[in-house]
Design a protein around this motif. Sequence first.
Motif, PDB file in Angstrom:
ATOM      1  N   ALA A 610       1.014  -1.123   0.023  1.00  0.00           N
ATOM      2  CA  ALA A 610      -0.017   0.304  -0.216  1.00  0.00           C
ATOM      3  C   ALA A 610       0.623   1.359  -0.024  1.00  0.00           C
ATOM      4  N   ALA A 614       1.008   4.050  -3.142  1.00  0.00           N
ATOM      5  CA  ALA A 614       0.442   5.494  -2.466  1.00  0.00           C
ATOM      6  C   ALA A 614       1.488   6.500  -2.727  1.00  0.00           C
ATOM      7  N   ALA A 665       0.856   5.580   4.491  1.00  0.00           N
ATOM      8  CA  ALA A 665       0.068   4.181   3.874  1.00  0.00           C
ATOM      9  C   ALA A 665       0.817   3.061   4.430  1.00  0.00           C
ATOM     10  N   THR A 669      -1.506   0.381   7.331  1.00  0.00           N
ATOM     11  CA  THR A 669      -1.880  -0.591   6.731  1.00  0.00           C
ATOM     12  C   THR A 669      -0.928  -1.937   7.435  1.00  0.00           C
TER      13      THR A 669
END
Length: 687
Positions: A610, A614, A665, A669
């Motif tokens: 992620a 990002a 990010a 996550t």
Amino acid sequence: MTGTAAKTRSYFRRLARYYLWFTLCFALFLGALAILEHEGMPRQWIGHLYMFATIVLYAIIGVVSRTSNVSEYYVAGRRVPALFNGMATAADWISAASFISLAGTLYLHGFDALAYVMGWTGGYCLVALLIAPYLRRFAQYTIPDFLAARYGGETATRQGSIVRALAVGGTIVVSFTYVVAQIYAVGLIASRFTGVDFSVGIFLGLASILVCSFLGGMRAITWTQVAQYIIILVAFLIPTIWLSMKFAGNPVPQVAYGSVLPKLAAREAQLAADPREAEVRARFHARADDYAARIAALPHSWEAGKIEAQRRLDKARGRNAPLTEVRSAERELLDYPRTADEAARAWTELRAANLARAQPPEPHAEPFPGKTREESDIRRNNFLSLVFCLMFGTAALPHILMRSYTTPSVHETRVSVFWTLFFILLIYLTMPALAVLAKYDIYTALVGTGFDSLPTWVSYWANVDKSNPLISIVDINGDGIVQLAEIAIDGDVLTLATPEIGGLPYVISGLVAAGGLAAALSTADGLLLAISNALSHDIYFKIVDPGASTQKRVTISKLLLLAVAFIAAYVASQKPADILSLVGAAFSLAGSTMFPALVAGVFWKRANFAGAIAGMATGFLVCIYYMLHTNPMLGGNLDAVWFHIAPISAGVFGVPAGALALVVASLVTAPPPRASGGLVAHIRAPE
């Protein structure tokens, strides 16, 4: 192990012998051309001989190095010795922007242009410290390979494909922007060699690019780039040493130009106070005021101007004026803006150009000159921003990082980086000297010359590209004497014209053009291979058809290389921007899109899928938005800049934005799978 070491030493000695013979033959070729010129051979023939000889040389290397082996085609079999990989990487790195444009930019902008030297050199230090050795330990073929494995994991094929596709997209955008600048330079130099039209020159030079990259991939490109570096070095040093001896009596230009700087400063002060220079500048200021008045009176001024242009044409035809006068009136009407909005844009650019020429010459060695403290601070901030963008962009350029995969070992990669820096600095430390010496020559020899006795190189370069003259000298005040303010010179022409400016024979002019061609071709080869390999290996083989044979993979790569090359050539023929602007955009995009993901992939185990997505997406979007929003050539508005930062330095916003997005990010996550952490440990393990 001993047998392997003996083979390696034998291979190195054989390569050294080949390139020593090449250097000797090259010196004999130069000597033969000098004799032919002395005996009266026409200049155009010498230019054709240079063009023919270089294309034949690169073709021979391409044919000898042709291969269909995947490892040889993608990474030169991972057996390039450190010294030769350093020379090849330096040739890959010293692009048209470095060889052709950088000295001209230093000539035009003085101290401010040192940002390019500092940024590009510092960037390669980042490559050496943060990325290159770790990529070699990973031992794959492309940069998307590394990012897909690091952020996709060994089992998460869908995630790996997404990261790979994004990385390929970034590679293509960055490399394509960069390669357009190289092909533009190829067209400029090929037209200089042969006298053909600029657009024809582009496709002529394209043959030289394709003959190596198409036949032998990285293997052929590597051995061609070593030969090209030798040509680049000789071509750059000879005229600079000549000027150094001419003005300082010292054959070491990097040391000698310091004694010329005070003389140049005194000449600049003299010209700034010259009343004839002031008169010319006042006329440019009056022209700028006239354009401002036209802009203020739109749309009526546009309508009146169009009617007046038509009236002049009708009048010339009605009185049977000479054909040249009629053609001039026709061209004026054809070039007249078609709409009031187009007139506003064109007149705004012309007003800015005339205002720039109305300013007195800035001291070459003064850092960040400005009328006010605020203006000086803005220039300083733009200097630092450009250094930042070039450093981080350098550390993320796919075609440069790919060379980390070509050496036999991680140790050889580290040594290769040292040699690369050494070979780059041989050129980069010479460029400021060339700019100062050529500037002093023009300020003392050309300025003050009568218009009836201008040197022949002025008219030659003025006619290379008639639609956009590379040099223009017009008698603005009608006194018959050349004033500095009457000289308009494109930065891209300075290095190529230096031998003629310094009074050297034409054979050296041809040599410099051959060096510029080698610089453009070497970088274009690497960029086109980076694009085609990303498409064929990372998209076709890794995502579309994993079962493709090695022969099919190489064939697909060659076909894609052809397609990309012709598209880039077409775009370059449209002259989208000057060389350095295109290159600056490529560096900002590279740093913003790739750098955070690459460095975090090596040094931060917590960085995950992620975060990579990002980071790459955010960095790219912020950078491209700022360029489109602020660059007039892309439809933007310079008044919309943030903190007065120029569009070329868009990466100063893109890199931090991408890094911040990656960190945030990744932290919000789930951690990456253990396989990714194991990969980090593997690539950072002691040798």
